[in-house]
Design an enzyme around this catalytic site. Structure first.
Site, PDB file in Angstrom:
ATOM      1  N   ALA A 136     -12.611 -10.555  -3.003  1.00 11.40           N
ATOM      2  CA  ALA A 136     -12.193 -10.461  -4.405  1.00 11.40           C
ATOM      3  C   ALA A 136     -11.990 -11.826  -5.041  1.00 11.40           C
ATOM      4  CB  ALA A 136     -10.907  -9.646  -4.520  1.00 11.40           C
TER       5      ALA A 136
ATOM      6  N   GLY B  38      -5.445  -5.117  -2.586  1.00 12.32           N
ATOM      7  CA  GLY B  38      -4.242  -5.756  -2.051  1.00 12.32           C
ATOM      8  C   GLY B  38      -4.447  -6.146  -0.587  1.00 12.32           C
ATOM      9  N   ARG B  39      -3.945  -5.282   0.300  1.00 10.18           N
ATOM     10  CA  ARG B  39      -4.138  -5.478   1.737  1.00 10.18           C
ATOM     11  C   ARG B  39      -4.436  -4.122   2.362  1.00 10.18           C
ATOM     12  NH1 ARG B  39      -4.977 -10.002   1.092  1.00 10.18           N
ATOM     13  NH2 ARG B  39      -3.795 -11.861   1.712  1.00 10.18           N
TER      14      ARG B  39
ATOM     15  N   HIS C 232     -13.643  -8.148   1.630  1.00  6.84           N
ATOM     16  CA  HIS C 232     -12.469  -8.980   1.314  1.00  6.84           C
ATOM     17  C   HIS C 232     -12.901 -10.263   0.602  1.00  6.84           C
ATOM     18  CE1 HIS C 232      -8.073  -9.931   2.588  1.00  6.84           C
ATOM     19  NE2 HIS C 232      -8.358 -10.456   1.416  1.00  6.84           N
TER      20      HIS C 232
ATOM     21  N   GLU D   4     -10.115  -5.922   9.726  1.00  2.00           N
ATOM     22  CA  GLU D   4     -11.213  -6.739   9.186  1.00  2.00           C
ATOM     23  C   GLU D   4     -11.688  -7.740  10.230  1.00  2.00           C
ATOM     24  OE1 GLU D   4      -9.776  -8.547   5.591  1.00  2.00           O
ATOM     25  OE2 GLU D   4      -9.299  -6.642   4.670  1.00  2.00           O
TER      26      GLU D   4
END
Lengths: 279, 279
Positions: free
Chosen positions: A245, A195-196, A243, A225
């Site tokens: 995905a 998600g985050r 990150h 990030e």
């Protein structure tokens, strides 16, 4: 206005809508909406288009991949073999059986809801008997759910072996996975975050991973990030992904078509292909 | 007699049955039967018990995990992040969409057959629309299929994006995956081997991987274990696992129960729990 860079705090909305007084459309290429000042857009009647389900299959596939990887120690044993340890140090420690992982789907009227993540990977999870806890939360909706949500997540974590976080980042989900939830997940529990980053209290998770209070983690997203906390780097029970995905050529192609389609629709006065409706 | 160490050549049967003239039972803890001199056992009426489907779920789960890992570059990006490259070198190169992988199940009357590998992982694969080629071959049976098999595998490889090798090692399957098959699989093709190393011509596969003639490989087994060919070590498109597909505590427990159950049955003159019947 095209929005591409998902800020990692729900509190720092992009000031762009305020700086661009004539803007009439925001098209985001991100799955999350946390970087968009939705109240300002609503107030001024600015249309918002999101990515619909363009990323869903990729994100789900990565979630499943990360989960199997952590449970079966694939990345760790890959490093072990590539460093030439097998002949000198013998067999690699046992992993855990994937098929034994306890599965709970979790959504409800009050806010946990099957989002865009209705997907190949999730279908794939459904194919197995018992499995994985999945929390699915629509971003920006049902703001009254905050505290109850946290309590429910605790209950969920206590009853599952793996928790896949694939909800949006909102004020309600910020640090939703805190010390209590991690502790409820327990020593055999695995967490996957696609998600985050700020949905998890990362410092607390690092501590739990280092002290064996949870078994492992597969993480595609982080609080800061790309400067990932270095504490993660030495941990064999953690699989890190930058990150990415959603980054497959196939999804990028679908995304381009959707963005162009939304712009064409907007300037032709037709309905947007993927309008985000803030309920 | 308990047989535990799967020799990696079908040609080197264990001499034990010959050295132990009074032996009446062989219980193997390996999924493969290539280390057992089946003709000698048959000739002397020695009973053989195998592992039945104890390992099936674990092996299938690892196959799926390796496939997603290779396609989505999970192990490679884990190393990338852990080496601190994300902030300095930027995003990691795109992976391939898992859900787009072309799926072919392949078995037939003449020898390709759904073995013990009727499993959670395979069910999981079935849940997806298109996917992965799986070759399933019962070890030690239908020896007439040798040449036709190789031709059929070529056809199969040409029509799929990923080939999962989960058959037994026999004279017929030794180097079944050769230059022609790899070339048919092609530049976008991925190979996963959870069967036995010598089923693939490893030198040829290494060459194909280095020269980009196939896209990647996820390997749990090798021609020379544990001394894995060093050529693999520098390849980011290869994920290596130290022949541990079946090693979870849960499977080890099931295995112990099965072995003890077979011994108890044998000495009580009852039918074995998992007798291998050589047809």
């Amino acid at each position: 206005m095209a929005s591409t860079n998902p800020q990692e705090s729900v509190r720092d909305h992009s000031p762009l809508p305020k700086l661009l007084p004539t803007v009439r459309l925001v098209v985001t290429t991100s799955a999350g909406l946390n970087q968009i000042d939705l109240p300002e857009c609503r107030r001024r009647g600015i249309a918002v288009a999101n990515v619909a389900n363009v990323y869903s299959a990729d994100v789900a596939d990565l979630a499943v991949g990360l989960l199997i990887d952590v449970l079966r120690k694939i990345s760790a044993s890959n490093s072990y073999v590539k460093q030439g340890n097998w002949p000198t140090r013998g067999d690699y420690p046992l992993g855990s059986k994937f098929s034994f992982v306890n599965f709970v789907y979790c959504w409800e009227e009050s806010g946990l809801e099957l989002l865009d993540w209705e997907i190949s990977g999730m279908k794939l999870l459904k194919g197995l008997k018992p499995l994985v806890a999945v929390s699915l939360i629509t971003p920006g909706r049902k703001s009254h759910m905050s505290r109850t949500l946290s309590m429910k997540i605790c209950e969920l974590a206590a009853n599952c072996d793996a928790l896949i976080i694939c909800c949006g980042l909102t004020d309600q989900t910020h640090h939703l996975i805190n010390k209590e939830v991690l502790s409820a997940l327990g020593k055999k529990g695995v967490i996957v975050n696609i998600g985050r980053g700020p949905i998890i209290d990362e410092k607390e998770m690092v501590r739990c991973l280092m002290e064996g209070e949870i078994a492992g983690a597969g993480l595609d997203v982080f609080e800061n990030e790309p400067d990932v906390a270095k504490d993660f780097f030495a941990l064999d029970n953690v699989v890190l992904s930058p990150h990415c995905a959603v980054f497959t050529p196939e999804s990028m192609k679908d995304l381009s078509e959707l963005v162009v389609g939304n712009l064409v629709a907007f300037f032709s006065n037709k309905p947007l292909l993927s309008e985000y409706v803030d309920e």
